[in-house]
Design a protein around this motif. Structure first.
Motif, PDB file in Angstrom:
ATOM      1  N   MET A 133      68.371  -1.265 -13.826  1.00  0.00           N
ATOM      2  CA  MET A 133      68.492  -2.113 -15.013  1.00  0.00           C
ATOM      3  C   MET A 133      69.384  -1.479 -16.055  1.00  0.00           C
ATOM      4  SD  MET A 133      64.606  -3.578 -15.409  1.00  0.00           S
ATOM      5  CE  MET A 133      63.846  -4.453 -14.035  1.00  0.00           C
ATOM      6  N   ARG A 134      69.977  -2.329 -16.882  1.00  0.00           N
ATOM      7  CA  ARG A 134      70.828  -1.807 -17.946  1.00  0.00           C
ATOM      8  C   ARG A 134      70.005  -0.934 -18.887  1.00  0.00           C
ATOM      9  NH1 ARG A 134      75.405  -6.301 -19.661  1.00  0.00           N
ATOM     10  NH2 ARG A 134      76.070  -6.765 -17.515  1.00  0.00           N
ATOM     11  N   PRO A 135      70.514   0.247 -19.224  1.00  0.00           N
ATOM     12  CA  PRO A 135      69.731   1.166 -20.052  1.00  0.00           C
ATOM     13  C   PRO A 135      69.662   0.705 -21.494  1.00  0.00           C
ATOM     14  CG  PRO A 135      71.923   2.053 -19.680  1.00  0.00           C
ATOM     15  CD  PRO A 135      71.827   0.812 -18.832  1.00  0.00           C
ATOM     16  N   ALA A 136      68.639   1.166 -22.192  1.00  0.00           N
ATOM     17  CA  ALA A 136      68.489   0.869 -23.609  1.00  0.00           C
ATOM     18  C   ALA A 136      69.450   1.719 -24.430  1.00  0.00           C
ATOM     19  CB  ALA A 136      67.054   1.131 -24.047  1.00  0.00           C
ATOM     20  N   ASP A 137      69.852   1.181 -25.578  1.00  0.00           N
ATOM     21  CA  ASP A 137      70.699   1.948 -26.500  1.00  0.00           C
ATOM     22  C   ASP A 137      69.907   3.061 -27.169  1.00  0.00           C
ATOM     23  OD1 ASP A 137      73.233   0.376 -26.391  1.00  0.00           O
ATOM     24  OD2 ASP A 137      71.935  -1.231 -27.128  1.00  0.00           O
ATOM     25  N   ILE A 138      68.636   2.805 -27.440  1.00  0.00           N
ATOM     26  CA  ILE A 138      67.762   3.760 -28.107  1.00  0.00           C
ATOM     27  C   ILE A 138      66.444   3.806 -27.337  1.00  0.00           C
ATOM     28  CG2 ILE A 138      66.390   4.204 -30.195  1.00  0.00           C
ATOM     29  CD1 ILE A 138      68.573   2.887 -31.818  1.00  0.00           C
ATOM     30  N   THR A 139      65.877   4.988 -27.167  1.00  0.00           N
ATOM     31  CA  THR A 139      64.547   5.139 -26.603  1.00  0.00           C
ATOM     32  C   THR A 139      63.667   5.809 -27.647  1.00  0.00           C
ATOM     33  OG1 THR A 139      65.348   5.327 -24.332  1.00  0.00           O
ATOM     34  CG2 THR A 139      63.160   6.203 -24.785  1.00  0.00           C
ATOM     35  N   ALA A 140      62.464   5.248 -27.878  1.00  0.00           N
ATOM     36  CA  ALA A 140      61.560   5.796 -28.874  1.00  0.00           C
ATOM     37  C   ALA A 140      60.154   5.824 -28.298  1.00  0.00           C
ATOM     38  CB  ALA A 140      61.591   4.954 -30.140  1.00  0.00           C
ATOM     39  N   ALA A 141      59.343   6.747 -28.778  1.00  0.00           N
ATOM     40  CA  ALA A 141      57.975   6.890 -28.296  1.00  0.00           C
ATOM     41  C   ALA A 141      57.061   5.816 -28.856  1.00  0.00           C
ATOM     42  CB  ALA A 141      57.428   8.267 -28.642  1.00  0.00           C
ATOM     43  N   TRP A 143      64.153   0.708 -26.349  1.00  0.00           N
ATOM     44  CA  TRP A 143      63.023   0.774 -25.430  1.00  0.00           C
ATOM     45  C   TRP A 143      61.914   1.597 -26.058  1.00  0.00           C
ATOM     46  CZ3 TRP A 143      62.276   4.667 -20.969  1.00  0.00           C
ATOM     47  CH2 TRP A 143      61.154   4.310 -20.194  1.00  0.00           C
ATOM     48  N   VAL A 144      60.741   0.978 -26.235  1.00  0.00           N
ATOM     49  CA  VAL A 144      59.560   1.693 -26.703  1.00  0.00           C
ATOM     50  C   VAL A 144      58.835   2.217 -25.470  1.00  0.00           C
ATOM     51  CG1 VAL A 144      57.395   1.513 -27.980  1.00  0.00           C
ATOM     52  CG2 VAL A 144      59.400   0.228 -28.747  1.00  0.00           C
ATOM     53  N   ARG A 145      58.891   3.506 -25.285  1.00  0.00           N
ATOM     54  CA  ARG A 145      58.372   4.124 -24.056  1.00  0.00           C
ATOM     55  C   ARG A 145      56.918   4.530 -24.252  1.00  0.00           C
ATOM     56  NH1 ARG A 145      60.875   9.451 -20.905  1.00  0.00           N
ATOM     57  NH2 ARG A 145      59.704   9.156 -18.956  1.00  0.00           N
ATOM     58  N   ARG A 146      56.018   3.604 -23.980  1.00  0.00           N
ATOM     59  CA  ARG A 146      54.591   3.867 -24.169  1.00  0.00           C
ATOM     60  C   ARG A 146      53.937   4.493 -22.937  1.00  0.00           C
ATOM     61  NH1 ARG A 146      53.116   2.375 -28.919  1.00  0.00           N
ATOM     62  NH2 ARG A 146      54.044   0.588 -30.013  1.00  0.00           N
ATOM     63  N   GLU A 147      54.609   4.458 -21.810  1.00  0.00           N
ATOM     64  CA  GLU A 147      54.082   5.044 -20.575  1.00  0.00           C
ATOM     65  C   GLU A 147      55.032   6.147 -20.112  1.00  0.00           C
ATOM     66  OE1 GLU A 147      51.206   4.330 -19.338  1.00  0.00           O
ATOM     67  OE2 GLU A 147      50.763   2.623 -20.652  1.00  0.00           O
ATOM     68  N   PRO A 148      54.543   7.116 -19.317  1.00  0.00           N
ATOM     69  CA  PRO A 148      55.380   8.252 -18.942  1.00  0.00           C
ATOM     70  C   PRO A 148      56.386   7.979 -17.831  1.00  0.00           C
ATOM     71  CG  PRO A 148      53.186   8.475 -17.987  1.00  0.00           C
ATOM     72  CD  PRO A 148      53.129   7.281 -18.890  1.00  0.00           C
ATOM     73  N   GLY A 149      56.362   6.811 -17.213  1.00  0.00           N
ATOM     74  CA  GLY A 149      57.255   6.548 -16.086  1.00  0.00           C
ATOM     75  C   GLY A 149      58.713   6.483 -16.491  1.00  0.00           C
ATOM     76  N   HIS A 184      59.078  -3.353 -22.209  1.00  0.00           N
ATOM     77  CA  HIS A 184      59.348  -3.707 -20.813  1.00  0.00           C
ATOM     78  C   HIS A 184      60.831  -3.551 -20.473  1.00  0.00           C
ATOM     79  CE1 HIS A 184      55.836  -6.337 -22.056  1.00  0.00           C
ATOM     80  NE2 HIS A 184      55.329  -5.531 -21.140  1.00  0.00           N
ATOM     81  N   PRO A 185      61.155  -2.747 -19.480  1.00  0.00           N
ATOM     82  CA  PRO A 185      62.568  -2.598 -19.103  1.00  0.00           C
ATOM     83  C   PRO A 185      63.238  -3.911 -18.715  1.00  0.00           C
ATOM     84  CG  PRO A 185      61.312  -0.765 -18.207  1.00  0.00           C
ATOM     85  CD  PRO A 185      60.317  -1.740 -18.776  1.00  0.00           C
ATOM     86  N   TRP A 186      62.515  -4.835 -18.075  1.00  0.00           N
ATOM     87  CA  TRP A 186      63.137  -6.107 -17.702  1.00  0.00           C
ATOM     88  C   TRP A 186      63.551  -6.901 -18.939  1.00  0.00           C
ATOM     89  CZ3 TRP A 186      60.603 -10.132 -19.824  1.00  0.00           C
ATOM     90  CH2 TRP A 186      59.227 -10.007 -20.075  1.00  0.00           C
ATOM     91  N   ASP A 187      62.808  -6.743 -20.036  1.00  0.00           N
ATOM     92  CA  ASP A 187      63.144  -7.408 -21.299  1.00  0.00           C
ATOM     93  C   ASP A 187      64.385  -6.759 -21.909  1.00  0.00           C
ATOM     94  OD1 ASP A 187      62.843  -9.210 -23.369  1.00  0.00           O
ATOM     95  OD2 ASP A 187      60.902  -8.460 -24.039  1.00  0.00           O
ATOM     96  N   ILE A 188      64.419  -5.437 -21.868  1.00  0.00           N
ATOM     97  CA  ILE A 188      65.585  -4.696 -22.344  1.00  0.00           C
ATOM     98  C   ILE A 188      66.833  -5.116 -21.575  1.00  0.00           C
ATOM     99  CG2 ILE A 188      66.632  -2.397 -22.470  1.00  0.00           C
ATOM    100  CD1 ILE A 188      64.482  -2.806 -24.579  1.00  0.00           C
ATOM    101  N   ASP A 189      66.714  -5.160 -20.262  1.00  0.00           N
ATOM    102  CA  ASP A 189      67.848  -5.540 -19.416  1.00  0.00           C
ATOM    103  C   ASP A 189      68.321  -6.953 -19.749  1.00  0.00           C
ATOM    104  OD1 ASP A 189      69.409  -5.002 -16.701  1.00  0.00           O
ATOM    105  OD2 ASP A 189      68.547  -7.015 -16.560  1.00  0.00           O
ATOM    106  N   GLY A 190      67.384  -7.876 -19.888  1.00  0.00           N
ATOM    107  CA  GLY A 190      67.755  -9.251 -20.196  1.00  0.00           C
ATOM    108  C   GLY A 190      68.460  -9.380 -21.532  1.00  0.00           C
TER     109      GLY A 190
END
Length: 225
Positions: free
Chosen positions: A210-218, A198-204, A182-188
């Motif tokens: 919001m503050r970006p994640a340091d790492i993005t993973a599938a 950020w675990v990107r399970r959806e394509p959006g 959840h991006p809101w969790d990442i931001d918090g």
């Protein structure tokens, strides 16, 4: 922001649970069992998060199960008024400890554990439910602590929730990383001083506000790699 490198990844990884580790799609079938359309699952779950966070902002508190039950009663009254609401609520909520983890989770968690990372969970739900899910997946021994927000009495993304996790781990916030879908969790977590994945399970796309994640993973296995 200084990009994270392999040598700078924090040793403590704090995992969100619902949707990050668990596959919640079986709940749609439970909703259908009690006369509700399965497609209301995302709306219901978003409403649970909204109300839990709203209570935290107002200085109040209620447990995940109680808020989830209230939301189900409202949906049943609107969409399935002939149902026995308490029996229906129990049928849906009893599914949470039986939820499976996503297919990538077992490989990823074991790889991170074997690589020497300290793993914890932090959920707005129940630590007991987390334990039941991880026990079924054979992963409980990979985690040193299973946490929820009962002790701080503050739902994520309150800073108090993340402070509870890093206090339990015995490290400064900067030496821990939140892993969440959840991006809101990442931001918090980022605002609380943690690194984030950020675990990107959806394509959006990730929200620009919001503050970006340091790492993005599938997925979690991809994060481990």
């Amino acid at each position: 922001m200084i990009p994270l490198t392999r040598d700078r990844v924090p040793g403590v990884l704090v995992f969100d649970v619902n949707e990050t580790l668990t596959d919640m799609s079986p709940l749609a079938g439970r909703l259908e069992d009690v006369g509700l359309p399965g497609h209301v699952l995302p709306t219901w779950f978003a409403g649970v998060l909204r109300d839990g966070v709203a209570l935290t902002l107002a200085g109040g508190w209620a447990a995940f199960a109680d808020i989830a039950a209230d939301g189900l009663r409202t949906l049943l009254a609107r969409l399935a008024p002939t149902a026995d609401p308490e029996r229906a609520v129990a049928h849906v909520l009893d599914a949470f400890p039986q939820l499976p983890v996503h297919p990538d989770v077992v490989e990823g968690v074991r790889a991170l554990h074997e690589a020497g990372h300290r793993l914890l969970t932090l959920t707005n739900g129940s630590a007991a439910t987390t334990r039941a899910v991880l026990d079924r997946a054979g992963l409980t021994d990979c985690f040193e602590a299973l946490l929820d927000v009962q002790e701080p009495r503050a739902w994520k993304p309150s800073p108090a929730a993340y402070a509870h996790a890093v206090r339990t781990a015995g490290v400064p916030a900067a030496e821990a990383m939140l892993v969440a879908v959840h991006p809101w969790d990442i931001d918090g977590a980022a605002r609380a001083g943690l690194a984030t994945a950020w675990v990107r399970r959806e394509p959006g796309p990730y929200p620009s506000t919001m503050r970006p994640a340091d790492i993005t993973a599938a997925g979690v296995a991809d994060l481990a790699r």
